[in-house]
Every structure is written in structure tokens, then in C-alpha cells.
Design a protein around this motif. Structure first.
Motif, PDB file in Angstrom:
ATOM      1  N   PHE A 188       0.858  -1.189   0.000  1.00 13.79           N
ATOM      2  CA  PHE A 188       0.000   0.000   0.000  1.00 13.79           C
ATOM      3  C   PHE A 188       0.897   1.241   0.000  1.00 13.79           C
ATOM      4  O   PHE A 188       1.919   1.278   0.689  1.00 13.79           O
ATOM      5  N   ALA A 189       0.529   2.269  -0.771  1.00 11.68           N
ATOM      6  CA  ALA A 189       1.345   3.475  -0.867  1.00 11.68           C
ATOM      7  C   ALA A 189       0.506   4.716  -0.600  1.00 11.68           C
ATOM      8  O   ALA A 189      -0.700   4.736  -0.862  1.00 11.68           O
ATOM      9  N   TYR A 190       1.150   5.750  -0.083  1.00  7.18           N
ATOM     10  CA  TYR A 190       0.483   7.018   0.187  1.00  7.18           C
ATOM     11  C   TYR A 190       1.486   8.142  -0.068  1.00  7.18           C
ATOM     12  O   TYR A 190       2.704   7.942   0.040  1.00  7.18           O
ATOM     13  N   GLN A 191       1.002   9.323  -0.442  1.00  4.70           N
ATOM     14  CA  GLN A 191       1.916  10.419  -0.683  1.00  4.70           C
ATOM     15  C   GLN A 191       1.248  11.759  -0.427  1.00  4.70           C
ATOM     16  O   GLN A 191       0.019  11.878  -0.409  1.00  4.70           O
ATOM     17  N   ALA A 192       2.086  12.775  -0.203  1.00  2.60           N
ATOM     18  CA  ALA A 192       1.624  14.146  -0.003  1.00  2.60           C
ATOM     19  C   ALA A 192       2.564  15.071  -0.772  1.00  2.60           C
ATOM     20  O   ALA A 192       3.765  14.813  -0.864  1.00  2.60           O
ATOM     21  N   THR A 193       2.010  16.141  -1.342  1.00  2.93           N
ATOM     22  CA  THR A 193       2.812  17.089  -2.105  1.00  2.93           C
ATOM     23  C   THR A 193       2.458  18.515  -1.712  1.00  2.93           C
ATOM     24  O   THR A 193       1.336  18.791  -1.285  1.00  2.93           O
ATOM     25  N   ALA A 194       3.417  19.408  -1.859  1.00 10.27           N
ATOM     26  CA  ALA A 194       3.196  20.831  -1.616  1.00 10.27           C
ATOM     27  C   ALA A 194       4.159  21.614  -2.488  1.00 10.27           C
ATOM     28  O   ALA A 194       5.338  21.260  -2.591  1.00 10.27           O
ATOM     29  N   GLY A 195       3.651  22.678  -3.119  1.00 17.45           N
ATOM     30  CA  GLY A 195       4.526  23.450  -3.984  1.00 17.45           C
ATOM     31  C   GLY A 195       3.876  24.720  -4.488  1.00 17.45           C
ATOM     32  O   GLY A 195       2.820  25.137  -4.004  1.00 17.45           O
TER      33      GLY A 195
END
Length: 269
Positions: free
Chosen positions: A222-229
Motif C-alpha cells: 500500500f502506498a500514500y503520498q503528499a505534495t506541496a509546492g
């Protein structure tokens, strides 16, 4: 060998390209990255008769008007990977405090997005992450005192790990100013699955010359991610951005360790 915390990828420098429909002159797409990224993002689709910054939704009459294609490429850095401990028995050695260190690698993604509103979009992406192995560390343990007669440090390690993340993401866009072409803060996150293939070899230990171990296998997690830019609009449907992305997974199990001699057999994943 069970790897935990794998894919807590800290840095990626991403360049992204996306193609939107001709009617979409105000859409913004921000590429998500997998695992610490720095993202360069680009969304492309410039019709010859495009209007300059029309109101949100103007001229959009079909579902295809809200769709866009995207891609990104970036530098990827992975935190040290913890290898699960194995208890020694009367017939086998154990493993304690082992870690896998990976070199800085690369990540590539392709995907499709859909503008739900002028400030929110959803995306489906698939990518490829590559890292070469820097080293393996830890301790081979023998609590019984009979199999190897004590504890030995691990060393060596080479090879490659390839990861394919398949992610479903949501992206929020927040203008920094009230101007029509204002830069936007882009925040996102998503969930999905990651397939990982490992080819780790040349693992050695002191006091046992000539003995080498290797781990070759693959696993889903299982994979999860977060981004900010931040995203800048360079033209109709053309954007450039920079961002940080964090990708994590649950445990990955690459299977039993193998050795270059039949005298030693791996007994635990």
C-alpha cells in the motif's frame, strides 16, 4: 527479507508536462511526485484560438474539456530502509538492526487529470522509481553460540531497486494574489499501490571469507503520498512549478535470502 518504511522518499526534482483540451484555457495541473521531491511542472495544450484567461468553465461543453495529460521527471532520495529483525534458532542465524542504504535515484510519472472545479482536480498516475544500492549494514546474530559462534557485522551490498507507484491523487490550488495569472500554492495527496523489484547482492560478513548473500524478489505494498509546492502560469494551459513530495509504503517482502553456497540456506523472509 522484509523491508519496513520503504519508500519514505524524501526528495524529487520533477519536471512535468501535461496536455489539456483546446477549450481549457484556465486549467492548472500540478504534478505529483512520488517519494521528498522538488517538482518542476508543466501543463500543455495551446489552441490557436485560445482566449486569454476566460472565467472558470468558460467554453467547456464536454467532459474532455476538463481532462489533461501530464508527465514528470525528477531526482529522488530515499531514507535508509529498515530490514525486519530475524530471531536466531539452534539451526539458523538471525538478523538484527539491519538497514539498506540507497543512492540518489530518479523518478518518472505519467498520468491523466480531471478538473472537478477551478481550484480542485483529481489525477491517476503511474511511474517508475530507480535507486542503486549503496550498502547493507546490521548484525548477523547467533544466540545459541553454535552456528557461527557469535555475532558478525554485515557489510557490502550492491544492486538496484525498481519501484512502480500507481497513485490516485487530489490537488488543491490556492492563488497567492488576486491577479488573473497569480502564482498558486498547490497542495495534494493520494493513495494507491506500489510494486517493488529488488536485486540486492554482494552482501558479506566478517570472518567468513568468500560467503556472499543476495536478495532477489518483488512485492506489492500500500502506498500514500503528499505534495506541496508553487505553480506559475506561463501561458494558456502552460504551467511551471516546484514542489516537495513525500511517498511512503507499508512493508515490502522480497522473500528469503540466498547464498553462493549450498552449505548456508535462508530460512526466513
Amino acid at each position: 527479507m522484509i523491508i519496513s518504511n520503504f519508500g519514505k522518499l524524501p526528495i524529487q526534482l520533477l519536471i512535468a508536462v501535461a496536455y489539456t483540451s483546446a477549450a481549457q484555457a484556465d486549467s492548472m495541473s500540478f504534478l505529483s511526485s512520488d517519494t521528498l521531491p522538488l517538482n518542476l511542472t508543466q501543463v500543455v495544450a495551446l489552441p490557436a484560438n485560445a482566449q486569454a484567461t476566460p472565467p472558470s468553465g468558460a467554453g467547456k461543453t464536454a467532459i474532455s474539456d476538463y481532462l489533461y495529460l501530464m508527465g514528470d521527471v525528477g531526482v529522488e532520495m530515499t531514507q535508509d530502509v529498515n530490514i525486519g529483525n530475524i530471531s536466531s534458532t539452534a539451526n539458523s542465524t538471525g538478523l538484527n538492526g539491519a538497514q539498506l542504504k540507497l543512492n540518489t535515484g530518479m523518478r518518472f510519472d505519467l498520468g491523466v487529470g480531471y478538473d472537478v472545479t477551478s481550484w480542485f482536480s483529481v489525477e491517476a498516475t503511474a511511474g517508475l522509481i530507480w535507486n542503486s544500492v549503496d550498502s547493507v549494514s546490521g548484525t548477523v546474530t547467533d544466540t545459541t553460540g553454535g552456528f557461527i559462534g557469535g555475532d558478525l557485522p554485515l557489510s557490502g551490498g550492491s544492486g538496484n531497486i525498481y519501484n512502480i507507484p500507481i497513485m490516485f491523487n487530489g490537488k488543491f490550488r490556492i492563488p497567492i494574489t488576486k491577479e488573473a495569472n497569480s502564482p498558486e500554492i498547490v497542495l495534494g495527496g493520494g493513495i494507491g499501490a506500489l510494486w517493488s523489484d529488488a536485486d540486492i547482492n554482494s552482501i558479506t560478513t566478517a570472518n567468513v571469507p568468500g560467503l556472499e548473500a543476495s536478495v532477489t524478489g518483488n512485492s506489492w505494498a500500500f502506498a500514500y503520498q503528499a505534495t506541496a509546492g508553487v505553480d506559475w502560469k506561463l501561458g494558456n494551459n502552460l504551467h511551471l512549478g516546484i514542489a516537495y513530495a513525500f511517498l511512503g509504503t507499508t512493508e515490502l517482502n522480497y522473500g528469503k535470502t540466498s547464498f553462493n553456497t549450498n552449505l548456508v540456506v535462508g530460512v526466513a523472509d
